[in-house]
Motif scaffolding. Structure first.
Motif, mmCIF file in Angstrom:
data_model
loop_
_atom_site.group_PDB
_atom_site.id
_atom_site.type_symbol
_atom_site.label_atom_id
_atom_site.label_comp_id
_atom_site.label_asym_id
_atom_site.label_seq_id
_atom_site.Cartn_x
_atom_site.Cartn_y
_atom_site.Cartn_z
ATOM 1 N N ASN A 308 0.804 -1.224 0.000
ATOM 2 C CA ASN A 308 0.000 0.000 0.000
ATOM 3 C C ASN A 308 0.835 1.271 0.000
ATOM 4 O O ASN A 308 0.280 2.371 0.016
ATOM 5 C CB ASN A 308 -0.925 0.009 1.221
ATOM 6 C CG ASN A 308 -2.003 -1.054 1.136
ATOM 7 O OD1 ASN A 308 -2.913 -0.958 0.327
ATOM 8 N ND2 ASN A 308 -1.883 -2.101 1.951
ATOM 9 N N GLY A 309 2.162 1.130 0.015
ATOM 10 C CA GLY A 309 3.029 2.303 0.006
ATOM 11 C C GLY A 309 3.403 2.803 1.380
ATOM 12 O O GLY A 309 4.470 3.377 1.566
ATOM 13 N N LEU A 310 2.525 2.599 2.361
ATOM 14 C CA LEU A 310 2.780 3.063 3.722
ATOM 15 C C LEU A 310 2.957 1.904 4.691
ATOM 16 O O LEU A 310 2.883 2.069 5.906
ATOM 17 C CB LEU A 310 1.659 3.993 4.194
ATOM 18 C CG LEU A 310 0.251 3.449 4.410
ATOM 19 C CD1 LEU A 310 -0.612 4.521 5.091
ATOM 20 C CD2 LEU A 310 -0.408 3.015 3.140
ATOM 21 N N ASP A 311 3.236 0.708 4.150
ATOM 22 C CA ASP A 311 3.372 -0.493 4.983
ATOM 23 C C ASP A 311 4.556 -1.337 4.541
ATOM 24 O O ASP A 311 4.534 -2.558 4.622
ATOM 25 C CB ASP A 311 2.080 -1.310 4.962
ATOM 26 C CG ASP A 311 1.570 -1.600 3.549
ATOM 27 O OD1 ASP A 311 2.259 -1.249 2.570
ATOM 28 O OD2 ASP A 311 0.468 -2.181 3.433
ATOM 29 N N GLU A 312 5.622 -0.682 4.097
ATOM 30 C CA GLU A 312 6.779 -1.408 3.599
ATOM 31 C C GLU A 312 7.565 -2.064 4.725
ATOM 32 O O GLU A 312 7.625 -1.551 5.838
ATOM 33 C CB GLU A 312 7.708 -0.435 2.855
ATOM 34 C CG GLU A 312 7.072 0.266 1.679
ATOM 35 C CD GLU A 312 7.923 1.418 1.173
ATOM 36 O OE1 GLU A 312 8.839 1.838 1.906
ATOM 37 O OE2 GLU A 312 7.674 1.890 0.063
ATOM 38 N N GLY A 313 8.201 -3.187 4.415
ATOM 39 C CA GLY A 313 9.148 -3.804 5.328
ATOM 40 C C GLY A 313 8.511 -4.708 6.365
ATOM 41 O O GLY A 313 7.362 -4.500 6.781
ATOM 42 N N ASP A 314 9.265 -5.727 6.778
ATOM 43 C CA ASP A 314 8.855 -6.609 7.874
ATOM 44 C C ASP A 314 9.479 -6.085 9.165
ATOM 45 O O ASP A 314 10.672 -5.778 9.201
ATOM 46 C CB ASP A 314 9.333 -8.035 7.614
ATOM 47 C CG ASP A 314 8.686 -8.650 6.380
ATOM 48 O OD1 ASP A 314 7.615 -8.165 5.976
ATOM 49 O OD2 ASP A 314 9.255 -9.604 5.814
ATOM 50 N N HIS A 315 8.677 -6.021 10.213
ATOM 51 C CA HIS A 315 9.153 -5.446 11.470
ATOM 52 C C HIS A 315 8.789 -6.348 12.646
ATOM 53 O O HIS A 315 7.620 -6.712 12.808
ATOM 54 C CB HIS A 315 8.539 -4.058 11.693
ATOM 55 C CG HIS A 315 9.009 -3.038 10.720
ATOM 56 N ND1 HIS A 315 8.442 -2.881 9.479
ATOM 57 C CD2 HIS A 315 10.008 -2.123 10.806
ATOM 58 C CE1 HIS A 315 9.071 -1.914 8.832
ATOM 59 N NE2 HIS A 315 10.016 -1.441 9.612
ATOM 60 N N ASP A 316 9.786 -6.687 13.446
ATOM 61 C CA ASP A 316 9.526 -7.342 14.721
ATOM 62 C C ASP A 316 9.120 -6.271 15.729
ATOM 63 O O ASP A 316 9.779 -5.235 15.843
ATOM 64 C CB ASP A 316 10.774 -8.070 15.211
ATOM 65 C CG ASP A 316 11.125 -9.276 14.343
ATOM 66 O OD1 ASP A 316 10.212 -9.794 13.668
ATOM 67 O OD2 ASP A 316 12.300 -9.685 14.338
ATOM 68 N N LEU A 317 8.046 -6.532 16.465
ATOM 69 C CA LEU A 317 7.480 -5.519 17.358
ATOM 70 C C LEU A 317 7.768 -5.800 18.830
ATOM 71 O O LEU A 317 8.234 -4.926 19.557
ATOM 72 C CB LEU A 317 5.962 -5.421 17.147
ATOM 73 C CG LEU A 317 5.489 -5.138 15.721
ATOM 74 C CD1 LEU A 317 3.965 -5.228 15.652
ATOM 75 C CD2 LEU A 317 5.974 -3.786 15.235
ATOM 76 N N LEU A 318 7.489 -7.028 19.266
ATOM 77 C CA LEU A 318 7.480 -7.316 20.701
ATOM 78 C C LEU A 318 7.583 -8.817 20.901
ATOM 79 O O LEU A 318 6.939 -9.588 20.192
ATOM 80 C CB LEU A 318 6.165 -6.788 21.306
ATOM 81 C CG LEU A 318 5.779 -7.157 22.728
ATOM 82 C CD1 LEU A 318 6.713 -6.500 23.726
ATOM 83 C CD2 LEU A 318 4.330 -6.731 23.011
ATOM 84 N N LYS A 319 8.408 -9.237 21.875
ATOM 85 C CA LYS A 319 8.504 -10.659 22.185
ATOM 86 C C LYS A 319 7.739 -10.961 23.466
ATOM 87 O O LYS A 319 7.890 -10.261 24.474
ATOM 88 C CB LYS A 319 9.971 -11.074 22.365
ATOM 89 C CG LYS A 319 10.171 -12.573 22.543
ATOM 90 C CD LYS A 319 11.649 -12.936 22.570
ATOM 91 C CE LYS A 319 11.852 -14.437 22.598
ATOM 92 N NZ LYS A 319 13.287 -14.801 22.559
ATOM 93 N N PHE A 320 6.921 -12.016 23.414
ATOM 94 C CA PHE A 320 6.205 -12.494 24.590
ATOM 95 C C PHE A 320 6.969 -13.683 25.168
ATOM 96 O O PHE A 320 7.289 -14.636 24.451
ATOM 97 C CB PHE A 320 4.778 -12.911 24.229
ATOM 98 C CG PHE A 320 3.894 -11.758 23.862
ATOM 99 C CD1 PHE A 320 3.169 -11.075 24.833
ATOM 100 C CD2 PHE A 320 3.795 -11.328 22.543
ATOM 101 C CE1 PHE A 320 2.358 -10.007 24.499
ATOM 102 C CE2 PHE A 320 2.984 -10.254 22.202
ATOM 103 C CZ PHE A 320 2.273 -9.589 23.179
ATOM 104 N N VAL A 321 7.256 -13.620 26.458
ATOM 105 C CA VAL A 321 7.990 -14.675 27.152
ATOM 106 C C VAL A 321 7.113 -15.168 28.302
ATOM 107 O O VAL A 321 6.868 -14.425 29.264
ATOM 108 C CB VAL A 321 9.344 -14.155 27.686
ATOM 109 C CG1 VAL A 321 10.090 -15.267 28.414
ATOM 110 C CG2 VAL A 321 10.184 -13.579 26.548
#
Length: 486
Positions: A308-321
């Motif tokens: 969509n042009g404003l959603d480029e790239g894969d991003h890790d956000l948060l790890k649940f432990v």
């Protein structure tokens, strides 16, 4: 097409595939180590007046925060250096806010998702000058929901939000308390404010916007924390996810593709949980989800790239432990909201809004003194949002709406709940069933606009007033140029 929009397309093409710092193109997947404990915004404690009114105090201020470890950054926040505390109230509460502006420039505070009088809404007309105080008050009268607050200064909203002025506003409702949903704030009921930043090697926030979208960065913060982890102590966790970015869109999933349950959209709970493995959020949208965990689980929440042009790239956000022993929680309920969905009567008024370029609705830029639409109190209408160009989204103040269809197709089941913000894909039309409230004021407007904040700032916004039914024709369509409440 205007020359400036052609220039924007040219600039966007030049950036395509460029993964340099801050372009939003490369993502951070695989590069984060999840070493910082997730910070949960504190609950703001009110002072309770003799008549039961809950009085909350917020101060807009500048400060310094370590958004990246070891790199102090100049930021803005409410009651602190970055972001703001969580405001929480219950349906039926009388609330009174005291908002002090200790910045060196004017701002406003908009209660995004709240059903309240226009003069209390915090749009661009309710300006708070430097050193000034604004004191809105209202009675909370809406279903349980995850709302938020942020500036809405015309022309500067993106910059003020990007610097850190944002916080959550949670509404509780006794009618939903019996559902047994996770409700211990910060333990099994956890807010996640997603924001992207452009932070240079010296720790400074860069504010050089991309040509079309504005400020899109590759450093993703969750509740203001980079590289975060969260310790799970219960078998079921409720996540309230806010896309608090100025432009970036997220497609959120778990790294093991586990399925989870969407229970709420912007304006309240769904009728029943919807089980999915991925959800999308454009700027300003919120989702409530329930996730099940087993002892010693370790899993990453991430956002995958889109087109969509404003959603480029894969991003890790948060790890649940997850801990070795988890406290049990009730199963996911089969039914949620008792309130019926938003329906419109036969022959309902239909309004059409055409989004073009990045600064116009129906061929006009926002004008502070122009009333674009007049709506009778309590109306239920159909709004057609036609997008003629690249991706936009659309937020309407005060209302709740249901997405009827996107280019004639039903939305995904998890997006059929009550909403106030919707993604409008490029060259598509979205139809909404819109439910208006009962607070009338013929001289103080609410806003509707694209919530990609650069677009809002450039003029992709309009104004409407809600009036007593039958008085629509007598309403003046022009406001005095000095019209605002300080």
């Amino acid at each position: 097409m205007k020359r400036r929009d052609l220039l924007m397309f040219a600039g966007l093409a030049a950036l395509a595939g460029c993964g340099g710092p801050g372009t939003g193109g490369k993502g951070n997947a695989g590069s984060v180590r999840f070493v910082n404990r997730l910070r949960v915004p504190p609950l703001l404690e009110p002072a309770v007046a003799a008549d039961g009114t809950k009085r909350f105090s917020l101060t807009m201020q500048a400060g310094r925060a370590e958004l990246l470890p070891g790199r102090p950054t100049t930021t803005w926040g409410f009651n602190g250096a970055f972001l703001g505390p969580t405001v929480r109230a219950t349906r039926g509460d009388r609330v009174a806010m005291r908002v002090r502006n200790q910045l060196r420039e004017p701002s406003t505070v908009h209660w995004h998702g709240m059903r309240l009088p226009a003069a209390m809404d915090g749009g661009p007309h309710q300006m708070i000058e430097p050193g000034g105080v604004w004191s809105p008050h209202w009675t909370v009268d809406q279903p349980a929901a995850t709302s938020w607050y942020h500036p809405h200064l015309h022309g500067s909203t993106a910059r003020h939000v990007y610097r850190g002025l944002a916080g959550l506003f949670l509404v509780d409702d006794p009618a939903t308390a019996a559902l047994g949903l996770p409700a211990t704030y910060g333990v099994d009921d956890v807010p996640l404010v997603l924001q992207d930043k452009i932070i240079d090697g010296n720790g400074a926030l860069r504010e050089d916007p991309r040509p079309t979208w504005g400020l899109i960065g590759d450093q993703i913060l969750v509740n203001g924390v980079y590289d975060p982890f969260f310790e799970v102590t219960t078998t079921l966790v409720r996540l309230r996810i806010l896309n608090g970015s100025t432009a970036r869109m997220y497609h959120v999933e778990f790294s093991d593709r586990r399925r989870f349950h969407v229970i709420g959209t912007d304006a309240g709970l769904l009728a029943a949980p919807v089980t999915v493995d991925r959800v999308q959020l454009s700027p300003g949208e919120r989702l409530e989800i329930l996730v099940e965990f087993a002892p010693r689980d370790q899993v990453v929440l991430r956002s995958v790239g889109g087109d969509n042009g404003l959603d480029e790239g894969d991003h890790d956000l948060l790890k649940f432990v997850a801990a070795g022993l988890l406290a049990p929680r009730p199963a996911v309920p089969a039914r949620l909201a008792a309130a019926p969905g938003i329906e419109v009567p036969a022959g309902a008024r239909e309004r059409r809004f055409r989004l073009s370029g990045s600064d116009e609705i129906n061929g006009r830029e926002m004008a502070m003194n122009r009333i674009d639409e007049v709506v009778p109190a309590g109306a239920r209408e159909i709004w057609h949002i036609e997008n003629t160009v690249y991706a936009h989204n659309f937020h309407i103040h005060e209302v709740a709406f249901r997405v009827l269809d996107i280019d004639g197709e039903q939305p995904p089941a998890y997006l059929r709940g009550p909403k106030d913000t919707v993604f409008v894909p490029g060259k598509s039309t979205v139809r909404l069933a819109v439910q208006f409230g009962h607070h009338t004021d013929p001289t103080t407007p609410y806003m509707y606009h694209c919530h990609i904040l650069r677009h809002e700032d450039k003029g992709m916004m309009g104004q409407f007033v809600i009036v007593e039914p039958g008085t629509e024709a007598s309403v003046a369509r022009t406001l005095p140029t000095h019209h605002h409440h300080g």
